[in-house]
Enzyme design. Structure first.
Site, PDB file in Angstrom:
ATOM      1  N   LYS A  80     -24.430 -10.084 -17.295  1.00 23.07           N
ATOM      2  CA  LYS A  80     -25.073 -10.311 -18.590  1.00 23.07           C
ATOM      3  C   LYS A  80     -24.721 -11.697 -19.134  1.00 23.07           C
ATOM      4  CE  LYS A  80     -23.053  -8.773 -22.314  1.00 23.07           C
ATOM      5  NZ  LYS A  80     -22.603  -8.214 -23.591  1.00 23.07           N
ATOM      6  N   LYS A  84     -14.276  -4.426 -19.036  1.00 17.39           N
ATOM      7  CA  LYS A  84     -13.410  -5.451 -19.605  1.00 17.39           C
ATOM      8  C   LYS A  84     -11.951  -5.306 -19.205  1.00 17.39           C
ATOM      9  CE  LYS A  84     -16.071  -7.198 -23.420  1.00 17.39           C
ATOM     10  NZ  LYS A  84     -16.225  -7.455 -24.836  1.00 17.39           N
ATOM     11  N   LYS A 103     -21.595 -14.958 -24.641  1.00 13.56           N
ATOM     12  CA  LYS A 103     -21.068 -16.135 -25.325  1.00 13.56           C
ATOM     13  C   LYS A 103     -19.588 -16.340 -25.055  1.00 13.56           C
ATOM     14  CE  LYS A 103     -20.883 -13.385 -29.492  1.00 13.56           C
ATOM     15  NZ  LYS A 103     -21.723 -12.970 -30.592  1.00 13.56           N
TER      16      LYS A 103
HETATM   17  P1  AMP Z   1     -22.241  -9.425 -29.104  1.00 13.87           P
HETATM   18  O1  AMP Z   1     -22.459 -10.881 -28.957  1.00 13.87           O
HETATM   19  O2  AMP Z   1     -21.650  -8.797 -27.891  1.00 13.87           O
HETATM   20  O3  AMP Z   1     -21.581  -9.037 -30.385  1.00 13.87           O
HETATM   21  O4  AMP Z   1     -23.697  -8.782 -29.155  1.00 13.87           O
HETATM   22  C1  AMP Z   1     -24.497  -8.784 -30.316  1.00 13.87           C
HETATM   23  C2  AMP Z   1     -25.878  -8.238 -30.008  1.00 13.87           C
HETATM   24  O5  AMP Z   1     -26.546  -9.047 -29.035  1.00 13.87           O
HETATM   25  C3  AMP Z   1     -25.854  -6.823 -29.429  1.00 13.87           C
HETATM   26  O6  AMP Z   1     -26.975  -6.127 -29.918  1.00 13.87           O
HETATM   27  C4  AMP Z   1     -25.975  -7.058 -27.959  1.00 13.87           C
HETATM   28  O7  AMP Z   1     -26.519  -5.949 -27.288  1.00 13.87           O
HETATM   29  C5  AMP Z   1     -26.934  -8.251 -27.915  1.00 13.87           C
HETATM   30  N1  AMP Z   1     -26.732  -9.032 -26.692  1.00 13.87           N
HETATM   31  C6  AMP Z   1     -25.606  -9.678 -26.320  1.00 13.87           C
HETATM   32  N2  AMP Z   1     -25.766 -10.283 -25.123  1.00 13.87           N
HETATM   33  C7  AMP Z   1     -27.040 -10.006 -24.725  1.00 13.87           C
HETATM   34  C8  AMP Z   1     -27.814 -10.347 -23.567  1.00 13.87           C
HETATM   35  N3  AMP Z   1     -27.299 -11.077 -22.585  1.00 13.87           N
HETATM   36  N4  AMP Z   1     -29.086  -9.893 -23.505  1.00 13.87           N
HETATM   37  C9  AMP Z   1     -29.605  -9.155 -24.491  1.00 13.87           C
HETATM   38  N5  AMP Z   1     -28.933  -8.795 -25.601  1.00 13.87           N
HETATM   39  C10 AMP Z   1     -27.664  -9.206 -25.735  1.00 13.87           C
END
Ligand code: AMP
Ligand code: TRP
Length: 338
Positions: free
Chosen positions: A200, A117, A203
């Site tokens: 990856k 990041k 959002k």
């Molecule tokens: P975040 O949106 O970064 O707070 O992620 C929340 C949860 O979603 C965490 O457990 C991440 O590891 C999972 N996660 C986020 N993006 C992905 C993705 N592209 N594939 C699988 N898991 C994801």
């Protein structure tokens, strides 16, 4: 009379930094829901973790509510899996400071998410919260004696660091924290961007065509799948040199409950057109019940607030007890408690 053994505690969190994607769903939320009856759960919308990217307070409030509604709509049952906002339990921030005293600068510097990041940014453009982020995450997990942390693959290193922090604190002050384990599934743990399949799905990606949001309507899903990049040959086959199609096949496989080789057999000789059409239908069909529930919560926002307040009340009881134990062990405070 025998007492039943304590169910393992599950804890996980998600940032309210945008709308949840099918990556969040397939890598995290879906698993939380599927196993909620087996565990003693707590789920958290980690608003303090989103402060550095979300600077508009109205957007922050809307996102917290929207993400909570999405999680309930996806099947999280607040009776057995309370959901709360991180900042409603002040001990998360308090414990972060205490844990920073057993976290090394070098460890935080080695976190790949931090390195990714901040790559190419000047020091002035990097908030220290980005650097400190894993300590807050460790505090989220350790505050509740969590045994298991179901997350996507990108969080593996942060959970490893949490284990090191817990072990170090326990060694210095005596057994205080349960040392948690990451729970990362073999499939779905890394859903990739629909536009750049080596990245990856996220959002916070500025290109909205790179992700499918759980709230996307059928016409939007159709358009995004149509625009999703594919690989040069036209075969629906999974392999490391076909990352784009492999990713789409993974999404199909999870939703259809099929292995990658079953997906491959199913589409043998069919090409990308029919594959994308079936994938679109499957996504629309899988998200329909979530959309229906989302409409129900949109009509009744007070219910979401009530559930979050309830969740916070439950979490606070545990967090207060753990934090007083920690403060007693470190000796801080004006009381001569020993
Ligand atoms: P975040 O949106 O970064 O707070 O992620 C929340 C949860 O979603 C965490 O457990 C991440 O590891 C999972 N996660 C986020 N993006 C992905 C993705 N592209 N594939 C699988 N898991 C994801
Ligand atoms: N850092 C996680 C992410 O970006 C979110 C998170 C914060 C989390 N605290 C947590 C996940 C505690 C699991 C447990 O995805």
């Amino acid at each position: 009379m025998s007492t039943s053994p304590r169910k393992p505690r599950v804890f996980s969190g998600m940032r309210p930094s945008g709308t949840a994607t099918i990556g969040n769903y397939l890598g995290a939320i879906r698993n939380w829901v599927a196993q909620q009856a087996e565990y003693d759960n707590l789920f958290c919308i980690v608003d303090l973790h989103a402060l550095d990217t979300l600077t508009d307070p109205n957007e922050m409030r809307d996102n917290i509510h929207g993400l909570a509604a999405t999680m309930f709509a996806a099947g999280l049952d607040p009776e057995i899996a309370p959901l709360f906002a991180q900042s409603d339990v002040p001990q998360h921030a308090e414990l972060t400071w205490t844990l920073s005293a057993v976290t090394q600068f070098g460890e935080l510097s080695r976190m790949t998410q931090f390195k990714d990041k901040t790559a190419g940014k000047s020091d002035a453009a990097i908030n220290s919260s980005m650097f400190f982020y894993p300590v807050l995450m460790a505090s989220d997990i350790l505050l509740y004696d969590s045994d298991l942390v179901p997350v996507g693959d990108d969080q593996r290193q942060h959970v490893e660091l949490t284990r090191d922090i817990a072990n170090r604190f326990n060694a210095r002050y005596g057994e205080t924290f349960v040392v948690p384990k990451a729970d990362i599934k073999e499939v779905g743990a890394r859903i990739m961007s629909l536009q750049e399949p080596t990245k990856k799905m996220s959002k916070t990606d500025p290109n909205v065509n790179s992700f499918i949001a759980l709230s996307d309507e059928s016409d939007v899903i159709k358009r995004k799948i149509k625009r999703a990049v594919t690989d040069s040959d036209a075969r629906v086959a999974a392999s490391p040199d076909k990352p784009a199609v492999s990713n789409l096949m993974q999404i199909y496989g999870i939703l259809a409950d099929m292995s990658l080789s079953e997906v491959e057999d199913h589409f043998a000789g069919k090409g990308y057109g029919p594959f994308k059409a079936e994938l679109t239908d499957l996504l629309v069909e899988s998200l329909a019940p979530i959309h229906e529930n989302l409409r129900m919560f949109a009509a009744n926002p007070d219910e979401v607030t009530r559930r979050l307040e309830d969740g916070a009340a439950k979490a606070r009881v545990l967090a207060e007890a753990k934090m007083s134990d920690v403060n007693r062990k470190t000796g801080v405070g004006g009381k001569l408690h020993r």
